[in-house]
Design a protein around this motif. Structure first.
Motif, mmCIF file in Angstrom:
data_model
loop_
_atom_site.group_PDB
_atom_site.id
_atom_site.type_symbol
_atom_site.label_atom_id
_atom_site.label_comp_id
_atom_site.label_asym_id
_atom_site.label_seq_id
_atom_site.Cartn_x
_atom_site.Cartn_y
_atom_site.Cartn_z
ATOM 1 N N GLY A 1 -0.508 -4.786 9.226
ATOM 2 C CA GLY A 1 -1.028 -3.749 9.958
ATOM 3 C C GLY A 1 -0.096 -2.897 10.947
ATOM 4 N N VAL A 2 -0.664 -2.292 11.852
ATOM 5 C CA VAL A 2 0.216 -1.476 12.783
ATOM 6 C C VAL A 2 0.806 -2.255 13.783
ATOM 7 N N ALA A 3 0.102 -3.374 14.139
ATOM 8 C CA ALA A 3 0.786 -4.241 15.205
ATOM 9 C C ALA A 3 2.147 -4.931 14.667
ATOM 10 N N GLY A 4 1.860 -5.560 13.397
ATOM 11 C CA GLY A 4 2.921 -6.219 12.737
ATOM 12 C C GLY A 4 4.265 -5.221 12.632
ATOM 13 N N ALA A 5 3.752 -3.927 12.002
ATOM 14 C CA ALA A 5 4.619 -2.926 11.790
ATOM 15 C C ALA A 5 5.452 -2.621 12.738
ATOM 16 N N LEU A 6 4.784 -2.279 14.007
ATOM 17 C CA LEU A 6 5.455 -1.892 15.330
ATOM 18 C C LEU A 6 6.520 -3.094 15.517
ATOM 19 N N PHE B 1 -6.766 4.564 12.238
ATOM 20 C CA PHE B 1 -5.711 3.927 12.827
ATOM 21 C C PHE B 1 -5.938 2.708 13.462
ATOM 22 N N THR B 2 -7.009 2.903 14.493
ATOM 23 C CA THR B 2 -7.236 1.647 15.178
ATOM 24 C C THR B 2 -7.779 0.380 14.231
ATOM 25 N N LEU B 3 -8.616 1.039 13.250
ATOM 26 C CA LEU B 3 -9.048 -0.089 12.291
ATOM 27 C C LEU B 3 -8.146 -0.623 11.613
ATOM 28 N N ASN B 4 -6.859 -0.117 11.256
ATOM 29 C CA ASN B 4 -5.896 -0.506 10.550
ATOM 30 C C ASN B 4 -4.552 -1.237 11.558
ATOM 31 N N PHE B 5 -5.372 -1.599 12.946
ATOM 32 C CA PHE B 5 -4.134 -2.298 13.806
ATOM 33 C C PHE B 5 -3.767 -3.668 13.346
ATOM 34 N N TRP B 6 -4.557 -4.275 12.933
ATOM 35 C CA TRP B 6 -4.423 -5.850 12.670
ATOM 36 C C TRP B 6 -4.220 -6.186 11.250
ATOM 37 N N GLY B 7 -3.489 -6.620 10.567
ATOM 38 C CA GLY B 7 -3.478 -7.133 9.133
ATOM 39 C C GLY B 7 -4.020 -8.258 8.851
ATOM 40 N N THR B 8 -3.909 -8.886 7.864
ATOM 41 C CA THR B 8 -4.489 -10.170 7.625
ATOM 42 C C THR B 8 -3.373 -11.388 7.593
ATOM 43 N N GLY B 9 -3.681 -12.572 8.063
ATOM 44 C CA GLY B 9 -2.903 -13.655 8.102
ATOM 45 C C GLY B 9 -2.210 -13.693 9.441
ATOM 46 N N SER B 10 -1.420 -14.567 9.602
ATOM 47 C CA SER B 10 -0.654 -14.464 10.881
ATOM 48 C C SER B 10 0.293 -13.545 11.076
ATOM 49 N N LEU B 11 0.336 -13.140 12.407
ATOM 50 C CA LEU B 11 1.038 -12.133 12.766
ATOM 51 C C LEU B 11 2.661 -12.428 12.718
ATOM 52 N N PRO B 12 3.217 -13.696 13.107
ATOM 53 C CA PRO B 12 4.487 -13.764 12.586
ATOM 54 C C PRO B 12 4.794 -13.666 11.030
ATOM 55 N N ASP B 13 4.125 -14.258 10.337
ATOM 56 C CA ASP B 13 4.066 -13.963 8.858
ATOM 57 C C ASP B 13 4.218 -12.497 8.446
ATOM 58 N N VAL C 1 5.005 -10.068 10.329
ATOM 59 C CA VAL C 1 6.406 -9.631 10.738
ATOM 60 C C VAL C 1 7.589 -9.710 9.892
ATOM 61 N N ARG C 2 7.707 -11.022 9.594
ATOM 62 C CA ARG C 2 8.688 -11.962 8.727
ATOM 63 C C ARG C 2 8.688 -10.812 7.319
ATOM 64 N N ASN C 3 7.588 -10.714 6.473
ATOM 65 C CA ASN C 3 7.357 -10.246 5.210
ATOM 66 C C ASN C 3 7.931 -8.764 5.332
ATOM 67 N N SER C 4 7.391 -8.079 6.593
ATOM 68 C CA SER C 4 7.554 -6.504 6.689
ATOM 69 C C SER C 4 9.209 -6.572 7.183
ATOM 70 N N MET C 5 9.874 -7.430 7.621
ATOM 71 C CA MET C 5 11.279 -7.441 8.115
ATOM 72 C C MET C 5 12.099 -7.225 6.610
ATOM 73 N N LEU C 6 11.459 -8.103 5.835
ATOM 74 C CA LEU C 6 12.205 -8.148 4.316
ATOM 75 C C LEU C 6 12.169 -6.643 3.780
ATOM 76 N N VAL C 7 11.135 -5.834 3.972
ATOM 77 C CA VAL C 7 11.052 -4.740 3.342
ATOM 78 C C VAL C 7 12.108 -3.836 3.937
ATOM 79 N N THR C 8 12.447 -3.810 5.290
ATOM 80 C CA THR C 8 13.344 -2.884 6.055
ATOM 81 C C THR C 8 14.786 -3.226 5.584
#
Length: 471
Positions: A39-44, A182-194, A196-203
């Motif tokens: 979600g937004v938090a992990g993406a940021l 945007f607020t509703l999308n702020f948190w994704g599913t699963g743990s925040l560290p996971d 972030v890690r998966n999003s990092m691979l995208v970058t």
């Protein structure tokens, strides 16, 4: 005949090489890619870490361009100067193969996008698609043979053309931005560290190309422009990547973003303005990827051409035509791309595999550049005693090294083993170059390193044979 002076590139052209190399297919797929992982938090958080890590690498490129102006082959020369001939070769070969794979990804995506309108192209790997992609491959080949400056000028035009639809998307998304969504999308599913890690691979793939100006440093009108172009180009692209990602969370629910087909940016714009938005982005995607393909073709040939001039590749690859284009290197590069292109017929997910392999092949050269910057600052070479800039450069290089190493680890063993399958046979080029010079192929330490590469390649081959690794 084209003179050497005529081939020199301005600051604007060097920035266009960086931006043109970095902006390709990835930015058009960002909304769905991030929607599926966070979600937004992990993406940021992911963009903050990835942006900071790559900014440190951009600073390393800038510092090395200023402190080692004699090393004008960029990403390859730094690895050779810092860690010896074989690691220098692996950096050049890995980056070259990564460029070739990036070109394959571009060709497949162009035909897959056309396949949405003309079914005969399918997913970009049908016989007709491969034939059409081959025609494009050799058409660009003969364009570059006319001269680097002419090809770079076309790349500058393509870079401007590809940014227009992205800027339109940003403008329309700002106008249609829904803060509640945007607020509703702020948190994704699963743990925040996971997340972030998966999003990092995208970058990872999105930042490949940051070294565009450094690779072409020998063509720069002013060596100082190389560092400026690297940092300015990177910051420009990072701004666009973050805007596209974040604005999309204010247009559609995250689950809807995750389900959008490639190019997902088209689906987001269609949700705002209707069907014409999707068609417009699809056209923009084709223009963008064509420009990206040209950038990678330029970079691929230049890397092995420079390596041959510095006697790390066989001397025949140093050959130029009357237009000062690296003809021999270009012929070999496009022959390899042609082989990879034919092999896409046998791969289940050719586009995704090409993207991930590109990242895996280019992360090692990035790591070696960062490590050389760290070594230079640590030893104090080129620095005055007690220099404050030395401490700053050491910190930046240390962070860049940690980032590149972390990304290699995050990518997983599969792609490292597949990379070794390309590095091991590619070493034949290094052996040929050493034999030309009448020198021993390896030092003792290099024999050990080569053994590690061969063992990894054998493990990769066994993994493919038993089905533990799939392509």
């Amino acid at each position: 005949m084209t003179s050497s002076a005529d081939q020199k590139l301005s600051l604007g052209a060097l920035i266009a090489l960086v931006v043109g190399s970095m902006i390709g297919s990835g930015i058009f797929a960002l909304p769905a890619a991030f929607g599926r992982t966070t979600g937004v938090a992990g993406a940021l958080i992911a963009w903050s870490i990835a942006g900071a890590g790559m900014l440190m690498l951009a600073f390393v490129f800038q510092t090395l361009a200023q402190r080692k102006p004699d090393l004008d082959a960029g990403i390859y020369a730094y690895a050779k100067e810092g860690f010896g001939d074989y690691l220098g070769f692996l950096s050049a070969a890995g980056y070259w193969i990564g460029c070739c794979l990036a070109d394959v990804a571009c060709l497949v995506l162009i035909k897959a996008t056309l396949g949405q309108f003309f079914p005969i192209f399918g997913d970009g790997t049908t016989p007709v698609a491969i034939f059409a992609a081959s025609l494009l491959l050799w058409g660009v080949h003969f364009l570059i043979l006319r001269g680097v400056k002419e090809a770079a000028a076309l790349n500058t035009i393509a870079t401007v053309a590809k940014i227009v639809p992205i800027l339109l998307f940003v403008a329309v998304a700002i106008a249609g931005f829904d803060s509640g969504l945007f607020t509703l999308n702020f948190w994704g599913t699963g743990s925040l560290p996971d997340q972030v890690r998966n999003s990092m691979l995208v970058t990872v793939f999105l930042f490949v190309g940051i070294e565009g100006a450094s690779v072409y440093s020998r063509y720069a009108k002013d060596r100082k422009d190389v560092g400026k172009a690297t940092v300015l180009g990177f910051l420009s692209v990072l701004s666009l990547l973050v805007l596209v990602t974040m604005l999309s969370y204010g247009v559609m629910p995250r689950t809807d973003l995750a389900g959008l087909p490639t190019p997902s940016m088209a689906g987001v714009l269609e949700a705002l303005v209707g069907r014409w938005g999707s068609v417009f982005i699809s056209i923009g995607l084709i223009v963008s990827v064509l420009g990206n393909y040209l950038s990678w073709s330029l970079l691929a040939a230049e890397v092995i051409h420079s390596a041959a001039q510095h006697r790390t590749m066989p001397s025949f690859l140093a050959g130029e035509n009357r237009n000062k284009a690296p003809a021999a290197a270009l012929w070999l590069t496009n022959a390899v791309i042609q082989v990879f292109l034919i092999l896409t017929w046998f791969a289940d997910y050719a586009f995704t595999l090409a993207l991930k392999m590109t990242s895996a092949m280019t992360l090692l050269p990035y790591l070696l550049v960062a490590a050389y910057g760290l070594k230079l600052a640590w030893s104090g070479e080129t620095y005055a005693a007690g220099s404050r800039s030395r401490r700053i450069d050491w910190t930046r290089a240390a962070l860049a090294t940690l980032y590149a190493a972390g990304m290699l680890y995050a990518g997983g063993a599969k792609f490292l083993l597949l990379s070794a399958l390309l590095y091991a046979p590619g070493t034949i080029l290094f052996a040929l170059a050493r034999r030309e010079q009448g020198a021993a192929v390896f030092t003792r330490l290099e024999w050990l390193l080569f053994a590690v590469v061969v063992i990894a390649a054998v493990l990769g081959l066994c993994g493919l044979a038993v089905g533990a690794i799939s392509i």
